[in-house]
Motif scaffolding. Structure first.
Motif, PDB file in Angstrom:
ATOM      1  N   THR A 111     -21.472 -15.485   5.585  1.00 53.35           N
ATOM      2  CA  THR A 111     -21.111 -16.430   6.643  1.00 53.35           C
ATOM      3  C   THR A 111     -22.260 -17.318   7.103  1.00 53.35           C
ATOM      4  OG1 THR A 111     -21.560 -14.736   8.301  1.00 53.35           O
ATOM      5  CG2 THR A 111     -19.271 -14.932   7.521  1.00 53.35           C
ATOM      6  N   GLY A 112     -23.389 -17.286   6.411  1.00 54.39           N
ATOM      7  CA  GLY A 112     -24.536 -18.085   6.825  1.00 54.39           C
ATOM      8  C   GLY A 112     -25.788 -17.644   6.111  1.00 54.39           C
ATOM      9  N   VAL A 113     -26.848 -17.408   6.893  1.00 52.25           N
ATOM     10  CA  VAL A 113     -28.123 -16.974   6.327  1.00 52.25           C
ATOM     11  C   VAL A 113     -28.744 -15.884   7.185  1.00 52.25           C
ATOM     12  CG1 VAL A 113     -28.651 -19.176   5.187  1.00 52.25           C
ATOM     13  CG2 VAL A 113     -29.438 -18.783   7.539  1.00 52.25           C
ATOM     14  N   LYS A 114     -29.662 -15.158   6.572  1.00 51.44           N
ATOM     15  CA  LYS A 114     -30.464 -14.157   7.275  1.00 51.44           C
ATOM     16  C   LYS A 114     -31.920 -14.578   7.155  1.00 51.44           C
ATOM     17  CE  LYS A 114     -31.715  -9.296   7.293  1.00 51.44           C
ATOM     18  NZ  LYS A 114     -31.524  -7.995   6.652  1.00 51.44           N
ATOM     19  N   LEU A 115     -32.641 -14.587   8.276  1.00 51.49           N
ATOM     20  CA  LEU A 115     -34.071 -14.887   8.304  1.00 51.49           C
ATOM     21  C   LEU A 115     -34.840 -13.580   8.448  1.00 51.49           C
ATOM     22  CD1 LEU A 115     -34.104 -17.931  10.780  1.00 51.49           C
ATOM     23  CD2 LEU A 115     -33.787 -17.954   8.302  1.00 51.49           C
ATOM     24  N   ASN A 116     -36.027 -13.512   7.852  1.00 54.08           N
ATOM     25  CA  ASN A 116     -36.824 -12.287   7.917  1.00 54.08           C
ATOM     26  C   ASN A 116     -37.459 -12.049   9.290  1.00 54.08           C
ATOM     27  OD1 ASN A 116     -38.638 -14.475   7.486  1.00 54.08           O
ATOM     28  ND2 ASN A 116     -40.185 -13.076   6.681  1.00 54.08           N
ATOM     29  N   LYS A 117     -37.405 -13.057  10.166  1.00 59.45           N
ATOM     30  CA  LYS A 117     -37.944 -12.876  11.522  1.00 59.45           C
ATOM     31  C   LYS A 117     -37.167 -13.762  12.486  1.00 59.45           C
ATOM     32  CE  LYS A 117     -41.783 -15.904  10.233  1.00 59.45           C
ATOM     33  NZ  LYS A 117     -43.215 -15.973  10.030  1.00 59.45           N
ATOM     34  N   ASN A 118     -37.303 -13.492  13.750  1.00 57.24           N
ATOM     35  CA  ASN A 118     -36.616 -14.299  14.762  1.00 57.24           C
ATOM     36  C   ASN A 118     -37.166 -15.716  14.759  1.00 57.24           C
ATOM     37  OD1 ASN A 118     -34.916 -12.273  15.626  1.00 57.24           O
ATOM     38  ND2 ASN A 118     -36.335 -11.543  17.170  1.00 57.24           N
ATOM     39  N   PHE A 119     -36.272 -16.664  14.900  1.00 55.68           N
ATOM     40  CA  PHE A 119     -36.654 -18.077  14.901  1.00 55.68           C
ATOM     41  C   PHE A 119     -35.674 -18.798  15.811  1.00 55.68           C
ATOM     42  CE2 PHE A 119     -36.925 -22.401  13.256  1.00 55.68           C
ATOM     43  CZ  PHE A 119     -38.294 -22.552  13.137  1.00 55.68           C
ATOM     44  N   ASP A 120     -36.168 -19.454  16.854  1.00 54.60           N
ATOM     45  CA  ASP A 120     -35.264 -20.043  17.845  1.00 54.60           C
ATOM     46  C   ASP A 120     -35.222 -21.565  17.843  1.00 54.60           C
ATOM     47  OD1 ASP A 120     -37.762 -20.486  18.898  1.00 54.60           O
ATOM     48  OD2 ASP A 120     -37.364 -19.548  20.826  1.00 54.60           O
ATOM     49  N   LYS A 121     -35.956 -22.208  16.934  1.00 55.27           N
ATOM     50  CA  LYS A 121     -35.949 -23.684  16.900  1.00 55.27           C
ATOM     51  C   LYS A 121     -35.019 -24.154  15.792  1.00 55.27           C
ATOM     52  CE  LYS A 121     -40.581 -24.059  18.754  1.00 55.27           C
ATOM     53  NZ  LYS A 121     -41.948 -24.504  18.529  1.00 55.27           N
ATOM     54  N   PHE A 122     -33.723 -24.030  16.052  1.00 54.19           N
ATOM     55  CA  PHE A 122     -32.741 -24.471  15.058  1.00 54.19           C
ATOM     56  C   PHE A 122     -31.551 -25.117  15.738  1.00 54.19           C
ATOM     57  CE2 PHE A 122     -31.240 -20.184  16.074  1.00 54.19           C
ATOM     58  CZ  PHE A 122     -29.856 -20.353  16.116  1.00 54.19           C
ATOM     59  N   THR A 123     -30.880 -25.976  14.987  1.00 58.77           N
ATOM     60  CA  THR A 123     -29.640 -26.593  15.445  1.00 58.77           C
ATOM     61  C   THR A 123     -28.641 -26.531  14.283  1.00 58.77           C
ATOM     62  OG1 THR A 123     -30.366 -28.802  14.771  1.00 58.77           O
ATOM     63  CG2 THR A 123     -30.752 -28.180  17.065  1.00 58.77           C
ATOM     64  N   ILE A 124     -27.366 -26.553  14.628  1.00 54.81           N
ATOM     65  CA  ILE A 124     -26.299 -26.611  13.643  1.00 54.81           C
ATOM     66  C   ILE A 124     -25.502 -27.868  13.949  1.00 54.81           C
ATOM     67  CG2 ILE A 124     -24.198 -25.515  12.764  1.00 54.81           C
ATOM     68  CD1 ILE A 124     -25.482 -22.811  13.587  1.00 54.81           C
ATOM     69  N   GLU A 125     -25.321 -28.701  12.918  1.00 51.14           N
ATOM     70  CA  GLU A 125     -24.606 -29.958  13.085  1.00 51.14           C
ATOM     71  C   GLU A 125     -23.531 -30.078  12.020  1.00 51.14           C
ATOM     72  OE1 GLU A 125     -27.407 -33.194  13.048  1.00 51.14           O
ATOM     73  OE2 GLU A 125     -28.703 -32.258  14.559  1.00 51.14           O
ATOM     74  N   LYS A 126     -22.620 -31.008  12.229  1.00 50.67           N
ATOM     75  CA  LYS A 126     -21.610 -31.302  11.216  1.00 50.67           C
ATOM     76  C   LYS A 126     -22.293 -31.933  10.021  1.00 50.67           C
ATOM     77  CE  LYS A 126     -17.046 -33.334  10.696  1.00 50.67           C
ATOM     78  NZ  LYS A 126     -16.504 -32.177  10.033  1.00 50.67           N
ATOM     79  N   PHE A 127     -21.927 -31.482   8.795  1.00 44.37           N
ATOM     80  CA  PHE A 127     -22.541 -32.024   7.591  1.00 44.37           C
ATOM     81  C   PHE A 127     -21.791 -33.269   7.156  1.00 44.37           C
ATOM     82  CE2 PHE A 127     -23.048 -32.074   2.859  1.00 44.37           C
ATOM     83  CZ  PHE A 127     -24.380 -32.401   2.847  1.00 44.37           C
TER      84      PHE A 127
END
Length: 150
Positions: A134-150
């Motif tokens: 359903t998406g991706v997994k990151l190896n560490k916490n990361f809070d600088k992200f956005t999700i937009e319409k492609f």
């Protein structure tokens, strides 16, 4: 850390001096053609939930969207350059496609035929991104992200 997004969306991981956009291959299993510096063509088989990761050093989301579109919708091949090719210094946008990608600031952009490493800015270097259904997994916490319409 897991981040879910839909096939019609793009996930942007935003670093201090660069951005990485992530979309899914989506729709169907595909073949990716990789042109190497040895005049060979490598064929990589992709699953619909594999990741298309595009790194841009100008933080230009339009460039990221364009490259992702060309790879997913137009099946544009990836071209790999020699490390000493003069164009490597001018590459602002590079991509990786597969089930996982490791972001690294210590490689030469556009020179890696193995699709599990991608040149990125310093602040994103060290992030390991793996596909999930359903998406991706990151190896560490990361809070600088956005999700937009492609």
């Amino acid at each position: 850390m897991n981040i879910d997004f839909k096939n019609e969306e793009i996930l942007f991981l935003e670093g201090e001096t660069g951005t990485v956009g992530l979309i899914k291959v989506a729709y169907e299993n595909k073949m990716l053609f990789i042109a190497t510096q040895d005049n060979e063509e490598i064929v990589q088989f992709l699953e619909s939930d594999d990741i298309i990761a595009v790194s841009n050093f100008k933080k230009d989301k339009r460039a990221i969207r364009s490259q992702a579109y060309l790879s997913r919708e137009e099946s544009s091949p990836i071209v790999i350059l020699n490390k000493d090719h003069p164009s490597t210094k001018r590459l602002e946008t590079v991509l990786s496609i597969g089930e996982k990608v490791n972001l690294n600031c210590n490689i030469t952009p556009g020179t890696h035929p193995e699709q599990d490493v991608l040149c990125s800015c310093d602040s994103l270097s060290g992030l390991e991104i793996s596909k999930t259904p359903t998406g991706v997994k990151l190896n560490k916490n990361f809070d600088k992200f956005t999700i937009e319409k492609f």
